[in-house]
Design a protein around this motif. Sequence first.
Motif, PDB file in Angstrom:
ATOM      1  N   ASP A  13       0.803  -1.216   0.000  1.00  0.00           N
ATOM      2  CA  ASP A  13       0.000   0.000   0.000  1.00  0.00           C
ATOM      3  C   ASP A  13       0.839   1.271   0.000  1.00  0.00           C
ATOM      4  O   ASP A  13       0.295   2.371  -0.148  1.00  0.00           O
ATOM      5  N   PRO A  16       4.506   1.523  -4.794  1.00  0.00           N
ATOM      6  CA  PRO A  16       3.681   1.202  -5.965  1.00  0.00           C
ATOM      7  C   PRO A  16       4.263   0.062  -6.779  1.00  0.00           C
ATOM      8  O   PRO A  16       5.476  -0.193  -6.740  1.00  0.00           O
ATOM      9  N   ARG A  22       4.532   3.206 -10.759  1.00  0.00           N
ATOM     10  CA  ARG A  22       5.701   3.536  -9.944  1.00  0.00           C
ATOM     11  C   ARG A  22       6.436   4.743 -10.505  1.00  0.00           C
ATOM     12  O   ARG A  22       6.891   5.609  -9.749  1.00  0.00           O
ATOM     13  N   ALA A  25       4.700   7.825  -9.477  1.00  0.00           N
ATOM     14  CA  ALA A  25       4.884   8.084  -8.054  1.00  0.00           C
ATOM     15  C   ALA A  25       6.274   8.645  -7.772  1.00  0.00           C
ATOM     16  O   ALA A  25       6.434   9.548  -6.930  1.00  0.00           O
ATOM     17  N   TYR A 148      -1.219   6.476  -5.017  1.00  0.00           N
ATOM     18  CA  TYR A 148       0.220   6.255  -4.836  1.00  0.00           C
ATOM     19  C   TYR A 148       0.990   7.566  -5.021  1.00  0.00           C
ATOM     20  O   TYR A 148       1.947   7.847  -4.291  1.00  0.00           O
ATOM     21  N   SER A 151       0.589   9.657  -1.876  1.00  0.00           N
ATOM     22  CA  SER A 151       1.416   9.106  -0.817  1.00  0.00           C
ATOM     23  C   SER A 151       2.875   9.513  -1.021  1.00  0.00           C
ATOM     24  O   SER A 151       3.559   9.956  -0.084  1.00  0.00           O
ATOM     25  N   SER A 152       3.355   9.407  -2.253  1.00  0.00           N
ATOM     26  CA  SER A 152       4.734   9.790  -2.558  1.00  0.00           C
ATOM     27  C   SER A 152       4.942  11.294  -2.408  1.00  0.00           C
ATOM     28  O   SER A 152       6.008  11.732  -1.978  1.00  0.00           O
ATOM     29  N   VAL A 273      -3.618   4.682  -0.274  1.00  0.00           N
ATOM     30  CA  VAL A 273      -3.935   3.694  -1.311  1.00  0.00           C
ATOM     31  C   VAL A 273      -5.052   2.761  -0.850  1.00  0.00           C
ATOM     32  O   VAL A 273      -6.010   2.497  -1.583  1.00  0.00           O
TER      33      VAL A 273
END
Length: 423
Positions: A13, A16, A22, A25, A148, A151-152, A273
């Motif tokens: 979570d 990614p 990814r 992110a 994602y 979050s990043s 996520v």
Amino acid sequence: MGTRETIRTAVRDVIPPAGLTRALAVQAMVYAVGSGLFHAGSAVFFTRALGLSAAQVGLGLSIAAGVSLLGTVPLGGLTDRYGPQRVWVVGLVLNAALFATYPFVGGFAGFLAVVVALAAVDAAVGVARQVYSINALPPAERVTAMAYQRSSLNVGFGLGAVISGLVLAVDTITAYRGMVWFISTVFLVTALFVRRLPRLPQVARPAEPMSRLAVLRDRPFMAVSVLSGLLTAHGVLYLTVMPLWILTHTDAPKTMIAGLVLLNTILIVLLQVRVSRGADTAAGAARASRRGGLLIALFCLVLPISGVTRGLLTVAVLVAAAMLLILAELIESAGSWGLTATLPPADQRGAYVGALGLGVQVQYLIAPAGLTALGVTTGGWGWLPTAAIFVLVAAAIVPAVAWAQRTPRLGAEAAEPAMTPVP
């Protein structure tokens, strides 16, 4: 579920999956290092390095916010005309160039020119980034990919804030100039990341493209934009109104404010996520937005209790209120991404995504003063009508989204095509 599986799920979570999700992110985190560094150190930079007064800084930023409000829709149309990746890269390069000029700004006029230009560029870049993410990914993956990225972003913001603390500790003109040049470099690096992302085929434009402001006539969609934008006021509540309430109406220590900001950052990184699942359809996004609004209303009822408690009980109430608002933010954000991914037509996505951002800009204009006046300056009773406002917005957004779904979008001529990235 065993401990090992729980840890594995938590890692999934946060980190990614390999591939485009990814890559998006990673660029978000790199970009956020520069953005977070500037947000944390900008006030001191403007006053210490540029010699501006607090009033000049406030006026300049307010004018820039007005430019962003007026430019969100027409600048979003650039993405439809030139493609999201091209607009995104050019915008990041312009951002880098504008930040590099900051140390040479002389007086208020130069400062105003830079912040207004940055506001216009940021409006275009924000739309292009979202449209690229939507166009590049299958519908079922879009909201998760945006989660994602958020979050990043928070990881990057945290790193930027740490670097800002070092700059503020040094507290020299050279350090502040180095800070903005470092930020400029970060944006150039981000532009390189974005340029290396897979290229997308250009979406076919309508034979007679609508004007860039025509989207404003799409009443169902604009109703969704305003309602969804009002729900993003959770950010103002968390970062502005709640700290002012803590300082003026509770016996909690001032350090509580920093602790709650840290709690917000950690939980967004860990939970965004997971909480975003189920918001990848218009109906699911509408329900998520409704839940977010109701949680904001519940926060408005819990927070004022801290004004009549003492000691550890006050701390407990504040943490409970903060948790409600963080959960509201997580859920509402997922709802907003779902609406962004599902409602705009493929051939006018830039203009429509810009129009969704218009609701957020309206919120930025009215929420700081309005929510502070209701929640803080009234002594506490104002939290009741504030909660009622969010209940009404939450109740209205599901039927508004259903109305928008029943109504054809302006300028939409065909179903969304398959968008296969070009290596």
